[in-house]
Motif scaffolding. Structure first.
Motif, PDB file in Angstrom:
ATOM      1  N   LEU A  79       0.832  -1.336   0.064  1.00  0.00           N
ATOM      2  CA  LEU A  79       0.118  -0.033   0.022  1.00  0.00           C
ATOM      3  C   LEU A  79       0.977   1.339  -0.175  1.00  0.00           C
ATOM      4  CD1 LEU A  79      -2.642  -1.048   2.639  1.00  0.00           C
ATOM      5  CD2 LEU A  79      -2.809  -1.412   0.375  1.00  0.00           C
ATOM      6  N   PHE A  80       0.569   2.232  -0.869  1.00  0.00           N
ATOM      7  CA  PHE A  80       1.129   3.652  -0.680  1.00  0.00           C
ATOM      8  C   PHE A  80      -0.154   4.392  -0.976  1.00  0.00           C
ATOM      9  CE2 PHE A  80       1.929   0.966  -4.287  1.00  0.00           C
ATOM     10  CZ  PHE A  80       1.270   1.359  -5.368  1.00  0.00           C
ATOM     11  N   THR A  81      -0.005   5.631  -0.669  1.00  0.00           N
ATOM     12  CA  THR A  81      -1.101   6.783  -0.960  1.00  0.00           C
ATOM     13  C   THR A  81      -1.405   7.217  -2.386  1.00  0.00           C
ATOM     14  OG1 THR A  81       0.457   8.626  -0.653  1.00  0.00           O
ATOM     15  CG2 THR A  81      -0.459   7.956   1.289  1.00  0.00           C
ATOM     16  N   LYS A  82      -0.622   7.374  -3.195  1.00  0.00           N
ATOM     17  CA  LYS A  82      -0.998   7.743  -4.726  1.00  0.00           C
ATOM     18  C   LYS A  82       0.179   6.811  -5.620  1.00  0.00           C
ATOM     19  CE  LYS A  82      -3.121  12.101  -4.032  1.00  0.00           C
ATOM     20  NZ  LYS A  82      -3.172  13.490  -4.374  1.00  0.00           N
ATOM     21  N   TRP A  83      -0.371   6.790  -6.838  1.00  0.00           N
ATOM     22  CA  TRP A  83       0.713   5.877  -7.813  1.00  0.00           C
ATOM     23  C   TRP A  83       1.889   6.578  -7.955  1.00  0.00           C
ATOM     24  CZ3 TRP A  83       0.361   1.020  -9.079  1.00  0.00           C
ATOM     25  CH2 TRP A  83      -0.829   0.478  -8.631  1.00  0.00           C
ATOM     26  N   ASP A  84       1.765   8.003  -7.828  1.00  0.00           N
ATOM     27  CA  ASP A  84       3.105   8.607  -7.889  1.00  0.00           C
ATOM     28  C   ASP A  84       4.138   8.400  -6.792  1.00  0.00           C
ATOM     29  OD1 ASP A  84       1.962  10.500  -5.957  1.00  0.00           O
ATOM     30  OD2 ASP A  84       2.377  12.351  -7.116  1.00  0.00           O
ATOM     31  N   ARG A  85       3.679   8.196  -5.810  1.00  0.00           N
ATOM     32  CA  ARG A  85       4.636   7.544  -4.557  1.00  0.00           C
ATOM     33  C   ARG A  85       5.465   6.368  -5.110  1.00  0.00           C
ATOM     34  NH1 ARG A  85       5.922  11.336  -3.135  1.00  0.00           N
ATOM     35  NH2 ARG A  85       5.028  12.074  -5.000  1.00  0.00           N
ATOM     36  N   PHE A  86       4.543   5.505  -5.893  1.00  0.00           N
ATOM     37  CA  PHE A  86       5.191   4.223  -6.217  1.00  0.00           C
ATOM     38  C   PHE A  86       6.236   4.416  -7.371  1.00  0.00           C
ATOM     39  CE2 PHE A  86       4.496   0.632  -9.494  1.00  0.00           C
ATOM     40  CZ  PHE A  86       5.052  -0.367  -8.674  1.00  0.00           C
ATOM     41  N   SER A  87       5.786   5.348  -8.550  1.00  0.00           N
ATOM     42  CA  SER A  87       6.764   5.493  -9.595  1.00  0.00           C
ATOM     43  C   SER A  87       6.191   6.571 -10.557  1.00  0.00           C
ATOM     44  CB  SER A  87       6.727   4.357 -10.420  1.00  0.00           C
ATOM     45  OG  SER A  87       7.461   4.420 -11.641  1.00  0.00           O
ATOM     46  N   ARG A  88       7.181   7.120 -11.184  1.00  0.00           N
ATOM     47  CA  ARG A  88       7.146   8.204 -11.789  1.00  0.00           C
ATOM     48  C   ARG A  88       7.976   7.849 -13.338  1.00  0.00           C
ATOM     49  NH1 ARG A  88       5.834  13.568 -10.474  1.00  0.00           N
ATOM     50  NH2 ARG A  88       5.053  13.659  -8.460  1.00  0.00           N
ATOM     51  N   ASN A  89       7.924   6.440 -13.644  1.00  0.00           N
ATOM     52  CA  ASN A  89       8.470   5.830 -14.822  1.00  0.00           C
ATOM     53  C   ASN A  89       7.482   4.904 -15.204  1.00  0.00           C
ATOM     54  OD1 ASN A  89       9.728   4.200 -16.569  1.00  0.00           O
ATOM     55  ND2 ASN A  89      11.722   5.391 -15.992  1.00  0.00           N
ATOM     56  N   GLU A 106       0.343  -7.494  -4.174  1.00  0.00           N
ATOM     57  CA  GLU A 106      -0.633  -6.727  -5.002  1.00  0.00           C
ATOM     58  C   GLU A 106      -0.461  -5.282  -4.541  1.00  0.00           C
ATOM     59  OE1 GLU A 106      -2.870  -6.006  -7.780  1.00  0.00           O
ATOM     60  OE2 GLU A 106      -2.363  -7.918  -7.331  1.00  0.00           O
ATOM     61  N   PRO A 107       0.035  -4.491  -5.459  1.00  0.00           N
ATOM     62  CA  PRO A 107       0.400  -3.034  -5.411  1.00  0.00           C
ATOM     63  C   PRO A 107      -1.039  -2.187  -5.530  1.00  0.00           C
ATOM     64  CG  PRO A 107       0.934  -3.481  -7.450  1.00  0.00           C
ATOM     65  CD  PRO A 107       0.582  -4.784  -7.042  1.00  0.00           C
ATOM     66  N   GLN A 108      -1.149  -1.259  -4.485  1.00  0.00           N
ATOM     67  CA  GLN A 108      -2.497  -0.641  -4.422  1.00  0.00           C
ATOM     68  C   GLN A 108      -2.162   0.728  -3.676  1.00  0.00           C
ATOM     69  OE1 GLN A 108      -5.625  -0.006  -5.766  1.00  0.00           O
ATOM     70  NE2 GLN A 108      -5.927  -2.011  -5.684  1.00  0.00           N
ATOM     71  N   ALA A 109      -2.782   1.802  -4.548  1.00  0.00           N
ATOM     72  CA  ALA A 109      -2.691   3.316  -3.864  1.00  0.00           C
ATOM     73  C   ALA A 109      -4.146   3.517  -3.359  1.00  0.00           C
ATOM     74  CB  ALA A 109      -2.497   4.047  -5.153  1.00  0.00           C
ATOM     75  N   ILE A 110      -4.182   3.843  -1.990  1.00  0.00           N
ATOM     76  CA  ILE A 110      -5.510   4.063  -1.265  1.00  0.00           C
ATOM     77  C   ILE A 110      -6.169   5.264  -1.598  1.00  0.00           C
ATOM     78  CG2 ILE A 110      -4.514   2.694   0.747  1.00  0.00           C
ATOM     79  CD1 ILE A 110      -4.209   5.463   2.039  1.00  0.00           C
TER      80      ILE A 110
END
Length: 160
Positions: A79-89, A106-110
């Motif tokens: 879990l992370f807050t938004k997809w831009d916390r995960f990656s910018r590529n 399973e990755p998921q942006a809350i």
């Protein structure tokens, strides 16, 4: 069986200053989400690195830990807050999502949730992954042109 999640929290110094992201705020939001959804938090990975690549110390620790637990039968959440916390590529993000799934995570942006069992969710995922990458590229171009203009006007662009 209860759900288990690893939390991934990331800022870059620029983002923290420009947009008011903070490590504490992200962690608070993620923990509250887990509490409401009755999800157990297993590990928390925090880092202050750019999301332009996955060559980040905290990310490497997370992947190493997942590889060690590969024999676990249940899927865990990342879990992370938004997809831009995960990656910018975008291209690396898709490859990394495949790696995570092979490791039963399973990755998921809350704040930008997607149900990947619905095919149309792939459209939203591409949107969430592409916009931050485009923002980075636009910012880089603006800086480049601004510096070029300053040099043409005779301003010094090096360090003092």
């Amino acid at each position: 069986m209860s759900k288990i999640a690893d939390l991934y929290i990331r800022v870059s110094t620029d983002e923290q200053a420009d947009k008011g992201y903070s490590l504490r705020d992200q962690e608070d939001r993620l923990r509250r989400y887990c509490e409401l959804k009755e999800i157990s938090v297993r590990n928390v990975y925090i880092e202050d690195y750019s999301a332009k690549t996955f060559n980040r110390p905290g990310w490497k620790k997370l992947i190493t830990a997942l590889r060690k637990q590969k024999n676990i039968k249940n899927v865990t959440l990342l879990l992370f807050t938004k997809w831009d916390r995960f990656s910018r590529n975008t291209s690396q993000a898709y490859q990394t999502i495949d790696i995570l799934r092979s490791l039963r995570s399973e990755p998921q942006a809350i704040e930008q949730p997607l149900d990947m069992s619905i095919p149309e969710s792939k459209i939203m995922l591409s949107h969430y992954l592409t916009i931050p990458e485009v923002e980075n590229e636009r910012r880089a171009l603006n800086v480049f042109y601004g510096m070029r203009r300053a040099r043409k006007e005779g301003r010094w662009m090096g360090t003092a």
